[in-house]
Scaffold this motif. Structure first.
Motif: not given
Length: 420
Positions: A330-346
């Motif tokens: 699996r490709i490493p993956y994570f996500f984060s939500d801070q205030y009105d910013v959401g992100m995903e990193y792969s």
């Protein structure tokens, strides 16, 4: 009916362990499945602890992997509040804290990680916190609400994902927040200097103060309460509560005591496993935060502490325990939500591994995708407030092919069209 002639034991009551137990049953295993949890709570997911639950937007019951009744229905033998204290691979037994001895045919270690501790004066004060377990989040949620009501100050050691998510939560309650970080930007080890500053700007806009290039040297208190934090550059920061968010260490004590091979410091430690998540003992497997696995695609040993690795790694280990051919890539993956910013990193692009960062979209508006490349090949991608692109980003990483960076930066060019 359960076939008592075969027993699979899972040590660790987090997401990886719970999903492994679920997979054993869904794949048709009819033997005994024993799940050992050192916490009294049923297995739960950790992302809400620094996100929705901490913010007060999610109820406590929403964090659990399964309803409590599911374990009995699936005939999973659950030992809550009972740590495994000794593992004997020769006898194929695990001993629990209350002296119970459990024999196994195969064993999965999903023991997770624990917060790294500050080794400075003052850490025993009542206002010093960590965030790893549900009980930590319950306590911290009350603390943040109280700080918000009283215009109190939270000082956070570490500008990683946990530190920043807690900072965002604290500001939502109205607390004053200062983040102390040894690097020059937040998230330096993941995003490098190119994009770490974006998150610093985001938090500054919401009133967070940063103190970069410094470390805690002392937490000052009186009558058991926190008063201030002192850093190694001589600064002193008013504090009513402190959060240590300086990373997590894999819980390898049981494996080390049993003589299993461990990974070196270059992976951040962990239990060494092959691509099938098998340890140096053929009857013992490891998954989740504690496992440092040979990654077939990335051609390196990798320990990943994120939610997706537990979600997918537990089932992969369960299938390997059942004798299925597994190459966990699996490709490493994570996500984060801070205030009105959401992100995903792969992907995986530690500092020094890439030679170029390319962005498509509007970085200033925080609606973009960033790509980390080496010799034109994509190592990692992060989408910020841009959605439904994680899959093509991962496919581009898997392809291993040199990419047209101009096309990569052009929002008018579909990512799918860049696939070979």
């Amino acid at each position: 009916m359960v076939d008592a002639h075969r027993t699979f034991v899972i040590v660790g009551g987090g997401l990886a362990g719970a999903k492994a137990a679920e997979t054993l049953r869904s794949e048709g295993f009819t033997g005994r499945v024993i799940l050992i949890c050192d916490e009294r709570d049923h297995p739960y997911e950790r992302p809400p602890l620094s996100k929705g639950y901490l913010l007060g937007k999610e109820e406590r019951d929403t964090v659990f992997v399964h309803e409590p009744a599911w374990y009995a229905q699936a005939q999973i033998e659950l030992h809550l509040g009972q740590p495994a204290v000794h593992l004997d691979p020769a006898a194929k037994t695990v001993r629990l804290g209350d002296g119970t001895l459990i024999a196994y045919d195969k064993l999965l270690l999903a023991t997770g990680a624990e917060p790294r501790r500050l080794d400075i004066p003052g850490t025993g004060l009542a206002g010093v916190h960590h965030l790893r377990r549900l009980a930590h989040a319950e306590r911290l949620r009350g603390v943040l609400a109280s700080l918000g009501r009283d215009n109190g100050h939270l000082v956070i050691a570490g500008a990683g994902w946990i530190g920043l998510e807690v900072a965002a939560a604290a500001r939502s309650y109205g607390a004053e927040v200062t983040v102390v970080e040894a690097a020059q930007t937040p998230l330096y080890g993941v995003l490098g200097p190119e994009l770490g500053g974006l998150f610093a700007d985001l938090h500054r806009e919401h009133g967070v103060r940063f103190h970069f290039g410094a470390r805690f040297t002392e937490i000052i208190g009186q009558d058991g309460m926190v008063l201030a934090v002192r850093t190694d550059d001589g600064e002193e920061h008013l504090a009513h509560d402190v959060l240590a968010a300086i990373g997590a260490a894999p819980r390898t004590g049981l494996a080390e005591q049993a003589g299993l091979a461990l990974a070196g410091p270059e992976t951040g430690g962990g239990i060494a496993v092959d691509a099938a998540l098998r340890t140096s003992d053929p009857y013992i497997y490891a998954a989740g935060d504690v496992a440092a696995a040979d990654h077939p695609l990335l051609d390196t040993r990798l320990r990943v502490e994120h939610w997706a690795n537990a979600l997918n790694g537990g089932p992969a280990a369960a299938r390997a325990m059942l004798g299925q051919e597994i190459g966990y890539d699996r490709i490493p993956y994570f996500f984060s939500d801070q205030y009105d910013v959401g992100m995903e990193y792969s992907g995986y692009a530690p500092p020094g591994s890439y030679d170029q960062v390319v962005c498509r979209g509007d970085v200033g508006k925080r609606e973009f995708i960033a790509f980390w490349l080496s010799e034109g090949r994509l190592l990692a991608g992060m989408n910020v407030n841009v959605w439904d692109v994680a899959e093509p980003v991962q496919q581009l990483i898997r392809s291993g092919q040199p990419l047209d960076t101009e096309a990569l930066a052009n929002p008018e060019v579909p990512l799918e069209s860049l696939l070979p």
